[in-house]
Design an enzyme around this catalytic site. Structure first.
Site, PDB file in Angstrom:
ATOM      1  CG  LEU A  26      -2.029  -0.935   1.347  1.00  0.00           C
ATOM      2  CD1 LEU A  26      -2.580  -0.984   2.760  1.00  0.00           C
ATOM      3  CD2 LEU A  26      -3.132  -0.523   0.379  1.00  0.00           C
ATOM      4  CD  GLU A  57     -10.988  -3.037   5.473  1.00  0.00           C
ATOM      5  OE1 GLU A  57      -9.947  -3.720   5.535  1.00  0.00           O
ATOM      6  OE2 GLU A  57     -11.773  -3.079   4.527  1.00  0.00           O
ATOM      7  CE  LYS A 109      -0.398  -1.162   6.113  1.00  0.00           C
ATOM      8  NZ  LYS A 109       0.694  -1.867   6.766  1.00  0.00           N
ATOM      9  CB  CYS A 161      32.428  10.944  -3.173  1.00  0.00           C
ATOM     10  SG  CYS A 161      31.899   9.224  -3.101  1.00  0.00           S
TER      11      CYS A 161
HETATM   12  S1  IVH Z   1      -5.671  -4.047   1.976  1.00  0.00           S
HETATM   13  C1  IVH Z   1      -2.199  -3.901  -1.005  1.00  0.00           C
HETATM   14  N1  IVH Z   1      -6.389  -4.011   4.450  1.00  0.00           N
HETATM   15  O1  IVH Z   1      -0.904  -4.199   4.821  1.00  0.00           O
HETATM   16  C2  IVH Z   1      -3.447  -4.634  -1.187  1.00  0.00           C
HETATM   17  N2  IVH Z   1      -4.127  -4.553   4.003  1.00  0.00           N
HETATM   18  O2  IVH Z   1       0.928  -2.614   3.071  1.00  0.00           O
HETATM   19  C3  IVH Z   1      -4.530  -4.233  -0.278  1.00  0.00           C
HETATM   20  N3  IVH Z   1      -2.795  -5.031   5.984  1.00  0.00           N
HETATM   21  O3  IVH Z   1       0.075  -6.705   2.591  1.00  0.00           O
HETATM   22  C4  IVH Z   1      -4.225  -4.450   1.121  1.00  0.00           C
HETATM   23  N4  IVH Z   1      -4.407  -4.716   7.459  1.00  0.00           N
HETATM   24  O4  IVH Z   1      -0.704  -7.431   4.850  1.00  0.00           O
HETATM   25  C5  IVH Z   1      -5.373  -4.220   3.607  1.00  0.00           C
HETATM   26  N5  IVH Z   1      -7.235  -3.915   6.589  1.00  0.00           N
HETATM   27  C6  IVH Z   1      -6.218  -4.142   5.768  1.00  0.00           C
HETATM   28  C7  IVH Z   1      -4.927  -4.501   6.230  1.00  0.00           C
HETATM   29  C8  IVH Z   1      -3.910  -4.693   5.306  1.00  0.00           C
HETATM   30  C9  IVH Z   1      -3.136  -5.026   7.292  1.00  0.00           C
HETATM   31  C10 IVH Z   1      -1.468  -5.320   5.440  1.00  0.00           C
HETATM   32  C11 IVH Z   1      -1.488  -6.390   4.382  1.00  0.00           C
HETATM   33  C12 IVH Z   1      -0.821  -5.807   3.186  1.00  0.00           C
HETATM   34  C13 IVH Z   1      -0.113  -4.636   3.765  1.00  0.00           C
HETATM   35  C14 IVH Z   1       0.015  -3.572   2.722  1.00  0.00           C
END
Ligand code: IVH
Length: 677
Positions: free
Chosen positions: A85, A117, A119, A403
């Site tokens: 994300l 939601e 995270k 450098c």
């Molecule tokens: S939606 C990327 N919802 O966060 C595809 N992810 O940084 C959509 N995660 O790999 C992900 N809670 O392991 C989604 N409510 C939630 C989440 C969540 C934890 C984690 C998931 C994902 C990571 C992305």
């Protein structure tokens, strides 16, 4: 020394190393050697014990190794990639996120419903149900291929093994986050640094009995493949799978606008410490699944979701030293070496100082007491200096203008803004050994050649031993020298050979990304690969007489601008780069570019857009063309197959030019017809 003594010494040394790596793997969940190397070490010890039984009196390997996996998990390709994300850190980032979505969908006034939601800070996994029966359980792996951890996931009693409902789709893939509750973690906290490591360690146990000893929980938050698709909204999806006995997070909330998003973020942040699981932010998702589909993904993350992180965890510590590091683009980054301090469960001993201006602005000095923060996986940063605690006689930090290799560094002028870059760079490229080493680390990374067993540490080791100086050396390694190194045995060498051989066959886009031209990231590499199609065409850039002509044709490409073209020109004009890339090409089998979908409605056709459309933005139109096998150009030329003319303010001159060149024109109404056909 008697021979037995020598063997004992060797045995003890290896046992010590095995114990160290056991601890790194189990306790810290941060292994420093590959599974293959670990197996090899174990194998060597067992062989020694077999040959010299007296060793068993000292220690027995079988007692030390415990449940460490002897083989890697089986790798299985995901049905749909598991992406990451992008992050937001404040209200204005959230505002940007909403704006971008609206622009992409051409949704000027309309509101877009979101769902928020928590995270969950755990480990992601995916569960595949075929006809309602759990048949596969995979870890995320590299996002496109995961590891088969089904037996371990099956030990989690709350994960349904069968779904008892007539409505369940034939194929249902549930994405979830596995975690350990704070309460449970407290009972085993002497063994792990934080709950996340504990969950990860437990899930990666080869023996499911070991997994079942640590109480794992999960929340289901999303889906991968579903067939037939029966859901219209994310909220509906969550409600339904809850009825099917999946555990979903109770703190989901429908959000209508930016203010509500901000309010929810505050509310959950306040609740955070009272929850029995770690969360590190909120995920905001477009609720309507049809819109999610339209928005699609960029190369690494969906456009329809964002992680709005909670404010970072902070701590105070003292700067012991300021050093500089050289990155693969020659960027000179100052790093504060600090007295080790725990920030959010992780021990921090380095913090980035970004660049020269940042140090000047905050007047950061060696010996200062500073506040540092760590947000997610990002490198900790220095927030502020406590001037009241500054010792007398401390001196201003003087930023080196050379450098580490001794070359002068420069701040470049940005073409687009005409301002001086904040970052100093060493412009020697492969001629600077510090930059070269970083370039090699980039070449072997996951996104580039992806060579298993050849990570950053091994590159350092091989560099120090003069085994590698430039990319092509990877394919000419002197294995007889590696064999003699500590930690390398027959098995691990064989695995390395295999991994290197496999990587020699590489798609053109990955190759272009790998060679590390500045301003050519994964997305641009794909655009270039799609344009050149084959390495035969691409190497025309190496021919300095014709380079300018080819570079000029890149102007047509949507997404490639003057900065990129200048950078490509600079890259190939450099003699060392020229030699290095030529040597590398000779070692490889570079596969011609196969787009995302070559058999679509616009298969192998070149399109250009002018004017705005009523139902979609230019970006969406472009994405649709590309997803259907087309290439999008940025200017009119005789190469073009179609000029798509939107009803709103098309450029007359472009339409005229296209007509003159007898290029087929598609009007907005025809475009819509084609899409619906
Ligand atoms: S939606 C990327 N919802 O966060 C595809 N992810 O940084 C959509 N995660 O790999 C992900 N809670 O392991 C989604 N409510 C939630 C989440 C969540 C934890 C984690 C998931 C994902 C990571 C992305």
């Amino acid at each position: 020394m008697a021979k037995n003594e020598e063997i004992k010494l060797l045995y003890n040394k290896k046992i010590k190393s095995l114990k160290k790596h056991n601890k790194l793997y189990f306790t810290n969940d941060s292994p420093e050697i590959s599974d293959a190397d670990y197996d090899n070490l174990k194998f060597e010890l067992i062989e020694l014990e077999k040959k010299y039984p007296f060793l068993k009196k000292i220690e027995s390997v079988s007692e030390i190794i415990g449940a460490k996996p002897s083989n890697k998990f089986k790798k299985i390709k995901h049905l749909q990639p598991m992406l990451s994300l992008s992050n937001a850190f404040n209200k204005s980032d959230m505002e940007d996120f909403l704006k971008k979505i609206k622009n992409f969908l051409n949704y000027e006034e309309k509101q877009i419903e979101l769902i928020s939601e928590p995270k969950i800070d755990g480990i992601s996994a995916t569960l595949v149900y075929e006809n309602g029966i759990l048949t596969k359980g995979l870890s995320r792996g590299d996002g496109s291929t995961g590891e088969d951890i089904l037996p371990n996931l099956r030990t989690i009693s709350t994960i349904p093994k069968t779904i008892k409902s007539k409505e369940v789709p034939t194929l249902l893939e549930i994405r979830c986050e596995i975690f350990i509750s704070k309460k449970d973690f407290n009972k085993i906290k002497h063994k792990f640094a934080n709950p996340r490591n504990a969950a990860s360690g437990s899930l990666r146990q080869k023996d499911p009995v070991e997994t079942s000893k640590i109480p794992l929980k999960y929340f289901a938050y999303g889906f991968g493949s579903i067939n037939p698709m029966i859901f219209k909204k994310q909220s509906e999806f969550l409600e339904t799978i809850k009825k099917w006995s999946f555990i979903t997070n109770p703190l989901g909330q429908i959000i209508q606008n930016l203010d509500e998003a901000e309010e929810q973020h505050k509310k959950i942040d306040e609740l955070r410490s009272s929850l029995d699981y770690d969360i590190d932010g909120l995920v905001f998702k477009v609720n309507n699944l049809n819109l999610q589909k339209r928005l699609g993904n960029t190369s690494n993350s969906p456009r329809w979701a964002i992680a709005y992180k909670f404010s970072a965890e902070k701590a105070f510590t003292k700067i012991k030293d300021i050093i500089i590091q050289v990155g693969r683009t020659g960027a000179i980054t100052p790093v504060a070496k600090v007295e080790p301090v725990t920030v959010g469960g992780v021990i921090v001993s380095n913090a980035t100082l970004h660049n020269e201006d940042e140090i000047k602005k905050k007047d950061i000095r060696v010996g200062d007491i500073i506040k540092i923060q760590r947000a997610g996986d990002v490198i900790p940063q220095v927030v502020s200096v406590d001037i009241s605690k500054r010792e007398k006689g401390s001196k201003k930090y003087v930023f080196p203008n050379k450098c580490l290799c001794g070359a002068e560094t420069k701040k470049e002028l940005s073409k687009s803004t005409n301002k001086e870059d904040a970052v100093r760079r060493c412009l020697k490229g492969y001629d600077c050994k510090f930059t070269a080493k970083e370039k090699l680390k980039h070449i072997v990374s996951k996104e580039a050649f992806n060579i298993d067993g050849l990570g950053k540490k091994v590159i350092e080791q091989f560099w120090d031993l003069n085994l590698i100086r430039e990319p092509s050396d990877i394919f000419d390694l002197d294995y007889s020298k590696i064999e003699k190194l500590d930690g390398w045995g027959k098995l691990s060498i064989n695995n390395l050979k295999k991994a290197i051989k496999k990587s020699q066959s590489i798609p053109l886009d990955k190759f272009i990304f790998s060679i590390g031209i500045r301003h050519i990231g994964q997305e641009n590499a794909k655009i270039l690969a799609s344009f050149f199609s084959s390495i035969k065409e691409f190497i025309k850039l190496l021919d300095f007489k014709n380079r300018k002509k080819f570079l000029y044709s890149l102007v047509d490409l949507d997404g490639i601008g003057e900065t990129q073209i200048q950078s490509i020109d600079n890259f190939f004009s450099n003699k060392t780069n020229f030699r290095i890339v030529s040597n590398l090409i000779n070692k490889l089998n570079i596969k011609s570019y196969v787009g995302i979908n070559n058999d679509g409605k616009f298969s192998n056709k070149k399109l250009m857009f002018t004017g705005g459309f009523k139902n979609m933005s230019r970006s969406e139109a472009k994405a649709i063309a590309e997803n259907n096998g087309g290439k999008v150009l940025g200017s009119i030329s005789k190469n073009l197959d179609f000029l798509v003319v939107g009803d709103s303010k098309p450029t007359k001159r472009k339409v005229e030019q296209a007509k003159q060149l007898k290029i087929k024109i598609i009007l907005e109404k025809d475009w819509n017809k084609i899409l619906n056909s």
